[in-house]
Design a protein around this motif. Structure first.
Motif, PDB file in Angstrom:
ATOM      1  N   THR A  16      75.252  50.377  35.099  1.00  0.00           N
ATOM      2  CA  THR A  16      74.361  51.090  35.748  1.00  0.00           C
ATOM      3  C   THR A  16      73.623  52.167  34.948  1.00  0.00           C
ATOM      4  OG1 THR A  16      76.074  51.600  37.653  1.00  0.00           O
ATOM      5  CG2 THR A  16      74.725  53.441  37.350  1.00  0.00           C
ATOM      6  N   GLN A  20      68.688  52.014  34.025  1.00  0.00           N
ATOM      7  CA  GLN A  20      67.757  52.969  34.071  1.00  0.00           C
ATOM      8  C   GLN A  20      67.615  53.900  32.838  1.00  0.00           C
ATOM      9  OE1 GLN A  20      69.913  55.319  37.232  1.00  0.00           O
ATOM     10  NE2 GLN A  20      70.959  56.409  36.021  1.00  0.00           N
ATOM     11  N   LYS A  22      64.980  57.068  30.991  1.00  0.00           N
ATOM     12  CA  LYS A  22      63.581  58.220  31.083  1.00  0.00           C
ATOM     13  C   LYS A  22      63.130  58.323  29.711  1.00  0.00           C
ATOM     14  CE  LYS A  22      62.746  62.969  32.891  1.00  0.00           C
ATOM     15  NZ  LYS A  22      63.477  64.173  33.095  1.00  0.00           N
ATOM     16  N   GLY A 101      63.346  47.704  40.870  1.00  0.00           N
ATOM     17  CA  GLY A 101      63.846  49.153  40.804  1.00  0.00           C
ATOM     18  C   GLY A 101      62.575  49.951  41.541  1.00  0.00           C
ATOM     19  N   THR A 141      56.213  58.535  43.027  1.00  0.00           N
ATOM     20  CA  THR A 141      57.344  57.349  42.810  1.00  0.00           C
ATOM     21  C   THR A 141      57.192  56.126  43.761  1.00  0.00           C
ATOM     22  OG1 THR A 141      59.071  59.097  42.456  1.00  0.00           O
ATOM     23  CG2 THR A 141      59.980  56.909  43.482  1.00  0.00           C
ATOM     24  N   GLU A 165      60.108  57.969  34.656  1.00  0.00           N
ATOM     25  CA  GLU A 165      61.774  57.488  34.940  1.00  0.00           C
ATOM     26  C   GLU A 165      61.675  56.261  35.658  1.00  0.00           C
ATOM     27  OE1 GLU A 165      65.843  59.547  35.936  1.00  0.00           O
ATOM     28  OE2 GLU A 165      64.020  60.630  36.341  1.00  0.00           O
ATOM     29  N   LYS A 167      64.445  53.614  37.498  1.00  0.00           N
ATOM     30  CA  LYS A 167      65.802  53.506  38.196  1.00  0.00           C
ATOM     31  C   LYS A 167      65.943  52.026  38.945  1.00  0.00           C
ATOM     32  CE  LYS A 167      66.708  58.461  39.037  1.00  0.00           C
ATOM     33  NZ  LYS A 167      66.762  59.381  40.212  1.00  0.00           N
ATOM     34  N   GLU A 168      67.340  51.625  39.037  1.00  0.00           N
ATOM     35  CA  GLU A 168      67.338  50.196  39.609  1.00  0.00           C
ATOM     36  C   GLU A 168      67.434  50.655  41.273  1.00  0.00           C
ATOM     37  OE1 GLU A 168      70.273  46.389  39.369  1.00  0.00           O
ATOM     38  OE2 GLU A 168      70.861  48.474  38.652  1.00  0.00           O
ATOM     39  N   SER A 171      63.278  53.180  46.307  1.00  0.00           N
ATOM     40  CA  SER A 171      62.895  54.630  46.059  1.00  0.00           C
ATOM     41  C   SER A 171      63.461  55.156  47.533  1.00  0.00           C
ATOM     42  CB  SER A 171      61.566  54.631  45.617  1.00  0.00           C
ATOM     43  OG  SER A 171      60.529  54.164  46.560  1.00  0.00           O
TER      44      SER A 171
END
Length: 212
Positions: A16, A20, A22, A101, A141, A165, A167-168, A171
């Motif tokens: 995890t 992801q 930043k 992601g 996003t 940033e 992320k997997e 959104s």
């Protein structure tokens, strides 16, 4: 058996974390056009370039200075490379994710300048040249696909950039909050102006605060 489950949990947490990351610009940081941030600042699973990596002509670098308004988690930004975003070699930010992601970009968007997020040469739905009435410091996003190329810029202006940033996953459910630079004006977390007597979390001068 307990040790096995513990090991599985640790591995899951590691996966995890690796999915992801930043990147936040730092005051004084300078990045050459068409290149990525320094190796120790790069986000795993998502390459990011300052400018179009396929544009071969020499252009100005991107240099970061202290921000005149902050976004949570970001303290400095670049004002671009001195060439407007809708020109060859201009201020554009490129992203190439290795897995599916979502990306949140922290930007400074000038009023009445058309803002674009482009996927493999075509503007994404909802980002086909949108504009704001007042200068905004905030985030956008958008979902991304593995191996696709995404470009972020605004027409006729240099888009400021704090960082991003990755992320997997989708959104869905993530709110894009814009922070206005207008002094003394309060906004709720949906970006709506609220009165001075509003109770709850508000954003004023680019900062979150709780009004009771």
């Amino acid at each position: 058996m307990k040790k096995i489950f513990t090991l599985i949990a640790v591995c899951a947490m590691a996966l995890t974390a690796n999915a992801q990351g930043k990147y936040a610009m730092e005051e004084g940081e300078e990045v050459a056009y068409g290149t990525q941030p320094a190796k120790d600042k790069r986000v795993e699973n998502c390459k990011m370039y300052f400018g179009d990596k396929d544009y071969t002509e020499t252009t100005n670098n991107f240099a970061a200075a202290a921000a005149d308004a902050s976004i949570e988690g970001y303290t400095a930004y670049t004002k671009g490379n001195d060439v407007n975003g809708n020109k060859a070699g201009g201020t554009v930010y490129m992203f190439i994710p290795a897995i599916d992601g979502n990306i949140t970009v922290a930007v400074v968007l000038n009023a009445n300048k058309a803002f674009h997020i482009n996927e493999d040469g075509t503007d994404m739905a909802g980002y086909e040249g949108i504009t704001v009435a007042e200068k905004y410091y905030g985030t956008y996003t958008f979902d991304v696909k593995a191996g696709s190329t995404y470009k972020v810029w605004c027409d006729g202006s240099k888009l400021g950039f704090y960082g991003f940033e990755f992320k997997e996953g989708s959104s869905a459910g993530i709110n894009t909050v814009k922070f206005a630079s207008e002094n003394g004006v309060r906004y709720n977390l949906s970006g709506q102006k609220v009165a001075e007597g509003y109770k709850g979390v508000v954003i004023m001068n680019g900062r979150k605060m709780i009004q009771k």
